[in-house]
Design an enzyme around this catalytic site. Structure first.
Site, PDB file in Angstrom:
ATOM      1  N   LYS A 116       0.851  -1.141  -0.032  1.00 20.27           N
ATOM      2  CA  LYS A 116       0.030   0.126   0.112  1.00 20.27           C
ATOM      3  C   LYS A 116       0.943   1.288   0.057  1.00 20.27           C
ATOM      4  O   LYS A 116       0.594   2.195  -0.601  1.00 20.27           O
ATOM      5  CB  LYS A 116      -0.844  -0.116   1.306  1.00 20.27           C
ATOM      6  CG  LYS A 116      -1.958  -1.069   1.226  1.00 20.27           C
ATOM      7  CD  LYS A 116      -3.112  -0.769   2.353  1.00 20.27           C
ATOM      8  CE  LYS A 116      -4.041  -1.962   2.569  1.00 20.27           C
ATOM      9  NZ  LYS A 116      -4.995  -2.237   1.357  1.00 20.27           N
ATOM     10  N   HIS A 235     -14.783  -3.352   7.301  1.00 18.60           N
ATOM     11  CA  HIS A 235     -13.882  -3.008   6.246  1.00 18.60           C
ATOM     12  C   HIS A 235     -14.223  -3.959   5.148  1.00 18.60           C
ATOM     13  O   HIS A 235     -13.182  -3.945   4.140  1.00 18.60           O
ATOM     14  CB  HIS A 235     -12.515  -2.953   6.586  1.00 18.60           C
ATOM     15  CG  HIS A 235     -12.290  -1.745   7.478  1.00 18.60           C
ATOM     16  ND1 HIS A 235     -12.723  -0.680   7.393  1.00 18.60           N
ATOM     17  CD2 HIS A 235     -11.862  -2.035   8.818  1.00 18.60           C
ATOM     18  CE1 HIS A 235     -12.292   0.230   8.701  1.00 18.60           C
ATOM     19  NE2 HIS A 235     -11.701  -0.578   9.429  1.00 18.60           N
ATOM     20  N   ARG A 297      -6.716  -7.117 -10.531  1.00 15.81           N
ATOM     21  CA  ARG A 297      -7.422  -8.466 -10.759  1.00 15.81           C
ATOM     22  C   ARG A 297      -8.831  -7.980 -11.143  1.00 15.81           C
ATOM     23  O   ARG A 297      -9.416  -6.930 -10.903  1.00 15.81           O
ATOM     24  CB  ARG A 297      -7.374  -9.460  -9.725  1.00 15.81           C
ATOM     25  CG  ARG A 297      -7.687  -8.867  -8.323  1.00 15.81           C
ATOM     26  CD  ARG A 297      -8.038  -9.642  -7.271  1.00 15.81           C
ATOM     27  NE  ARG A 297      -8.250  -9.016  -5.899  1.00 15.81           N
ATOM     28  CZ  ARG A 297      -9.376  -8.461  -5.469  1.00 15.81           C
ATOM     29  NH1 ARG A 297     -10.572  -8.390  -6.168  1.00 15.81           N
ATOM     30  NH2 ARG A 297      -9.315  -7.795  -4.278  1.00 15.81           N
TER      31      ARG A 297
HETATM   32  P1  ADP Z   1      -7.949  -3.498   2.118  1.00 21.74           P
HETATM   33  O1  ADP Z   1      -6.763  -4.034   1.556  1.00 21.74           O
HETATM   34  O2  ADP Z   1      -8.111  -4.278   3.344  1.00 21.74           O
HETATM   35  O3  ADP Z   1      -9.257  -3.567   0.999  1.00 21.74           O
HETATM   36  P2  ADP Z   1      -8.330  -0.639   1.787  1.00 21.74           P
HETATM   37  O4  ADP Z   1      -7.200   0.308   1.925  1.00 21.74           O
HETATM   38  O5  ADP Z   1      -8.804  -0.798   0.462  1.00 21.74           O
HETATM   39  O6  ADP Z   1      -7.703  -2.067   2.546  1.00 21.74           O
HETATM   40  O7  ADP Z   1      -9.401  -0.091   3.042  1.00 21.74           O
HETATM   41  C1  ADP Z   1     -10.510  -0.985   3.290  1.00 21.74           C
HETATM   42  C2  ADP Z   1     -11.687   0.012   3.736  1.00 21.74           C
HETATM   43  O8  ADP Z   1     -10.991   0.699   4.807  1.00 21.74           O
HETATM   44  C3  ADP Z   1     -12.202   0.926   2.550  1.00 21.74           C
HETATM   45  O9  ADP Z   1     -13.155   0.201   1.959  1.00 21.74           O
HETATM   46  C4  ADP Z   1     -12.602   2.039   3.574  1.00 21.74           C
HETATM   47  O10 ADP Z   1     -14.004   1.511   4.121  1.00 21.74           O
HETATM   48  C5  ADP Z   1     -11.892   1.947   4.967  1.00 21.74           C
HETATM   49  N1  ADP Z   1     -10.802   2.798   4.596  1.00 21.74           N
HETATM   50  C6  ADP Z   1      -9.681   3.023   4.006  1.00 21.74           C
HETATM   51  N2  ADP Z   1      -8.973   4.017   4.298  1.00 21.74           N
HETATM   52  C7  ADP Z   1      -9.649   4.997   4.568  1.00 21.74           C
HETATM   53  C8  ADP Z   1      -9.656   6.363   5.231  1.00 21.74           C
HETATM   54  N3  ADP Z   1      -8.365   6.975   5.023  1.00 21.74           N
HETATM   55  N4  ADP Z   1     -10.506   6.803   5.893  1.00 21.74           N
HETATM   56  C9  ADP Z   1     -11.606   6.224   6.113  1.00 21.74           C
HETATM   57  N5  ADP Z   1     -11.799   4.853   5.859  1.00 21.74           N
HETATM   58  C10 ADP Z   1     -10.830   4.182   5.164  1.00 21.74           C
HETATM   59  P1  ADP Z   2     -12.468  -7.150  -2.812  1.00 21.16           P
HETATM   60  O1  ADP Z   2     -12.309  -5.605  -2.696  1.00 21.16           O
HETATM   61  O2  ADP Z   2     -12.969  -7.613  -4.316  1.00 21.16           O
HETATM   62  O3  ADP Z   2     -13.647  -7.738  -1.728  1.00 21.16           O
HETATM   63  P2  ADP Z   2     -10.834  -8.732  -1.282  1.00 21.16           P
HETATM   64  O4  ADP Z   2      -9.094  -8.300  -1.242  1.00 21.16           O
HETATM   65  O5  ADP Z   2     -11.232  -8.500   0.114  1.00 21.16           O
HETATM   66  O6  ADP Z   2     -11.320  -7.843  -2.298  1.00 21.16           O
HETATM   67  O7  ADP Z   2     -10.866 -10.341  -1.612  1.00 21.16           O
HETATM   68  C1  ADP Z   2     -11.459 -10.676  -2.719  1.00 21.16           C
HETATM   69  C2  ADP Z   2     -12.377 -11.764  -2.815  1.00 21.16           C
HETATM   70  O8  ADP Z   2     -11.713 -12.773  -2.994  1.00 21.16           O
HETATM   71  C3  ADP Z   2     -12.955 -11.798  -1.114  1.00 21.16           C
HETATM   72  O9  ADP Z   2     -14.113 -11.191  -1.135  1.00 21.16           O
HETATM   73  C4  ADP Z   2     -13.057 -13.283  -1.026  1.00 21.16           C
HETATM   74  O10 ADP Z   2     -14.411 -13.666  -1.467  1.00 21.16           O
HETATM   75  C5  ADP Z   2     -12.267 -14.059  -1.992  1.00 21.16           C
HETATM   76  N1  ADP Z   2     -11.304 -14.480  -1.316  1.00 21.16           N
HETATM   77  C6  ADP Z   2      -9.964 -13.871  -0.813  1.00 21.16           C
HETATM   78  N2  ADP Z   2      -8.968 -14.726  -0.377  1.00 21.16           N
HETATM   79  C7  ADP Z   2      -9.614 -15.903  -0.570  1.00 21.16           C
HETATM   80  C8  ADP Z   2      -9.162 -17.015  -0.148  1.00 21.16           C
HETATM   81  N3  ADP Z   2      -8.125 -17.398   0.345  1.00 21.16           N
HETATM   82  N4  ADP Z   2      -9.935 -18.088  -0.673  1.00 21.16           N
HETATM   83  C9  ADP Z   2     -11.002 -17.799  -1.494  1.00 21.16           C
HETATM   84  N5  ADP Z   2     -11.463 -16.691  -1.579  1.00 21.16           N
HETATM   85  C10 ADP Z   2     -10.941 -15.615  -1.041  1.00 21.16           C
END
Ligand code: ADP
Ligand code: ADP
Ligand code: MG
Length: 661
Positions: A116, A235, A297
């Site tokens: 990140k 989240h 992806r």
């Molecule tokens: P992940 O890799 O777990 O998806 P993200 O960086 O995409 O992590 O953040 C996941 C969620 O956390 C976001 O969809 C949002 O709801 C919340 N979030 C992330 N960054 C912020 C921020 N700076 N302020 C408020 N909410 C945030």
């Molecule tokens: P998104 O923002 O698309 O939800 P995530 O990084 O949270 O992205 O993960 C994508 C999706 O991939 C998750 O919602 C979950 O359903 C699936 N996923 C992630 N890791 C695994 C895993 N190890 N096995 C099966 N499904 C997975």
């Protein structure tokens, strides 16, 4: 176009990718683990290769086994789906080395966006707005705390290597900082083997709005508008939609351009999603969004984009991987509004704990007007090995209201028995007035949790009445009296002798008697102090009844222990009271030990004939990724052991019986 495609994934996404591949005339190849030998994605593929054990690390995460499967079947290309190996640069490299087309970005682009902090540096250099914060190398608690003070509270601590909402902590004030930092670091180290964190300003009234982008191998990049994924818990996304409610065209244009710029800056190719966090406290504005991360992806929620654009995103991925040029930005149009809900096997009343088990009943909405992407059928199991998502349901309408309400209606009609689901919870979210008015942010679910996931109420008298009718009619049918005699079904029901029948249910520690009396128009039912006039009949596995004139059509199941009714998304199990039943594992006189929850038997420690002391370990059950030791309730002698290590058991399954004491 290459002639064949191996899908290195399972479940709904494997099926979804193969569906497009088949339509395009490609030979499809599935891979599967021990747990998935009978899975739907395997049955549908032209060929399938077994790649290892049930745990993901022994199969779907094994680069060597998947490359080997591709070589053995002569697969020309590999699609990774999402999750698993989809964002692993080494996998893209292994494909290239083996001369197989990887349907995804170049390894370098995956790596660039993998962390990140580095991803944010890239975005910033490309001129894309990034959330203010600290992403330096100095990871000392003092420095991080000083940076948090500088950024200004509230702040968000995020794992640099994070994903899936793990290793993330919101901190309100300086006093909480050190404790939150320790928690985030611990979680990050455990989940990603990397405890580095970054500090970000916590955006007010945050909305998660992401842009779907595509780049081809010829230097062209386009976007396919935005998706709003603000409805989240912990989240993690629950409901996603496109377009984002209230999105001004100028902001859409600014976000789309920023996303394409970020992708082109890293030599991207294929489908990707650039996630932004949006400050909605002053409405949506072209200067109110910041880059969060890029997912290199296909995204779980891509169907809402397909619905509004009419494009097949997997087809676009395959064509780009084959070297095709993208159509110009102006050719991408949108119509209407689409909303997707993720149906999860989880229990909203128990803080959304995953719920595993066999889907004894699964009725998803018929596909008229709705899209249902799923990897499981009735009779399949949701296991502890993989993600507990059962299906995605997508509605597309002329307006947001139309799509949201059609989806709510569909969720309310989903029948599932065997696992708990979030169907009713999602339906309540979709019908919430604030949601329907477009007033959403990532705090929506937490704010409304009491109404969205109410504590389960005791079943109503009406439900007990229905359960008793099902038990009685089913019992009559089973005893072979259904076709003749006093139970004849064709002319309604008759109970011989003008008497009444009773069904006793266990209601906590007390017994609830339901009394059913035959009257001219059907039945008079008394449940506790409530009385109902009812009609009822069984048709296959359905109970068709009317209670005080209100008709009910429920799926039912009657066992010697319980009656289960699935009435739309609400499933209720009523435990039958048996006066002779002493199978209570908690009591000293229990005749048997039953599984307290669904899971897998890891170890059996008792054998028939063995005398065990109170508290002695009898078996170890793994459920929800935790081990539970099952102990003897008293000094007893084991008569019979009904399970062995490796067995999957359902909640309430008898594990062993004791000799009479
Ligand atoms: P992940 O890799 O777990 O998806 P993200 O960086 O995409 O992590 O953040 C996941 C969620 O956390 C976001 O969809 C949002 O709801 C919340 N979030 C992330 N960054 C912020 C921020 N700076 N302020 C408020 N909410 C945030
Ligand atoms: P998104 O923002 O698309 O939800 P995530 O990084 O949270 O992205 O993960 C994508 C999706 O991939 C998750 O919602 C979950 O359903 C699936 N996923 C992630 N890791 C695994 C895993 N190890 N096995 C099966 N499904 C997975
Ligand atoms: Mg994310």
């Amino acid at each position: 176009m290459f002639p064949s495609l191996l899908v290195a994934n399972r479940g709904e996404i494997a099926r979804r990718v193969m569906c497009t591949a088949r339509r395009m005339g490609l030979r499809t190849i599935a891979v599967y683990s021990d747990a998935d030998a009978q899975a739907w994605h395997v049955a549908e593929a032209d060929e399938a290769v077994h790649i290892g054990g049930a745990a993901a690390k022994d199969s779907y995460l094994r680069i060597d086994a998947i490359i080997d499967a591709a070589k053995r079947t002569g697969a020309a290309a590999i699609h990774p789906g999402y999750g698993f190996l989809s964002e692993r640069a080494e996998f893209a490299e292994a494909c290239a080395e083996a001369g197989i087309v990887f349907v995804g970005p170049p390894a370098g682009a995956i790596r660039a966006m993998g962390l990140k902090d580095a991803a944010k540096d890239i975005a910033e250099k490309a001129g894309v707005p990034v959330v203010p914060g600290y992403r330096g190398d100095d990871q000392s608690p003092e420095r991080l705390r000083a940076e948090a003070d500088r950024v200004g509270y509230p702040v968000l601590i995020k794992a640099v290597a994070g994903g899936g909402g793990k290793g993330m902590r919101r901190v309100e004030s300086d006093a909480e900082f050190i404790k939150a930092l320790e928690g985030a670091k611990r979680e990050a180290a455990a989940s990603f083997g990397d405890d580095r964190v970054l500090i970000e300003k916590y955006v007010a009234r945050p909305r998660h709005i992401e842009i779907q982008i595509f780049c081809d191998a010829h230097g062209n990049g386009i976007h396919m508008f935005e998706r709003d994924c603000s409805l989240q818990r912990r989240h993690q996304k629950v409901i996603e939609e496109a377009p984002a409610p209230g999105m001004p065209p100028a902001m859409r244009e600014a976000m789309g351009a920023a996303a394409v710029k970020a992708a082109l800056a890293i030599g991207y190719r294929g489908a990707g999603t650039v996630e932004f966090i949006v400050d909605s406290s002053r409405g949506l504005r072209p200067d109110g969004f910041w880059f969060m991360e890029m997912n290199t992806r296909l995204q779980v929620e891509h169907p809402v984009t397909e619905a509004i654009t009419g494009l097949d995103l997997v087809e676009t991925q395959l064509r780009i991987a084959d070297g095709a040029k993208l159509a110009p930005q102006s050719s991408v149009r949108m119509t209407g509004h689409a909303v997707e809900a993720r149906l999860y096997a989880e229990d909203p009343a128990k803080n959304f704990l995953p719920s595993i088990g066999t889907l004894r009943r699964l009725a998803l909405p018929p596909e008229n007007g709705l899209r249902v992407d799923t990897g499981v059928r009735e009779g399949d199991a949701v296991t502890m090995f993989y993600d507990p998502m059962i299906a995605k349901v997508i509605a597309h309408g002329k307006t947001r209201d139309e799509a949201a309400l059609a989806l709510a209606r569909a969720m309310e009609r989903i029948e599932t028995v065997g696992v708990k689901t979030n169907a009713a919870f999602v339906a309540r979210c979709l019908r919430q007035p604030e949601f329907l008015s477009g007033d959403i942010d990532t705090g929506f679910i937490d704010r409304h949790i009491a109404t969205l996931a109410p504590k389960p109420a005791r079943p109503s008298g009406e439900v007990y009445a229905l359960g008793a009718l099902a038990a009685l009619l089913h019992g009559a049918q089973r005893s072979g009296l259904a076709d003749s005699g006093p139970w004849a079904i064709d002319d309604g029901f008759r109970i011989g002798g003008g008497g009444f029948d009773t069904v006793d249910f266990a209601d906590g520690d007390t017994v609830l008697e339901v009394r059913i009396e035959r009257i001219a128009a059907g039945f008079a039912v008394t449940a506790g102090d409530e009385r109902f006039a009812a009609t009822a009949q069984l048709e296959g596995r359905r109970l068709k009844a009317a209670i005080d004139g209100r008709s009910i059509d429920a799926w039912y199941e009657v066992t010697p222990a319980a009656v289960t009714l699935a009435m739309g998304a609400e499933t209720t199990t009523l435990v039958l009271h048996d006066p002779f039943d002493i199978e209570d594992a908690g009591s000293d006189t229990a005749a048997a030990i039953t599984a307290p929850m669904p899971g897998k038997i890891i170890q059996v420690l008792a054998e028939p004939g063995q005398s065990v002391k109170r508290g002695a370990a009898l078996a170890v059950l793994e459920a929800m990724k935790m081990e539970h030791t099952i102990v003897a309730p008293a000094d007893r002698k084991v008569a019979e052991v009904l399970v062995k290590a490796g067995d999957q058991v359902t909640e309430g399954a008898t594990l062993l019986r004791f000799a009479e004491s």
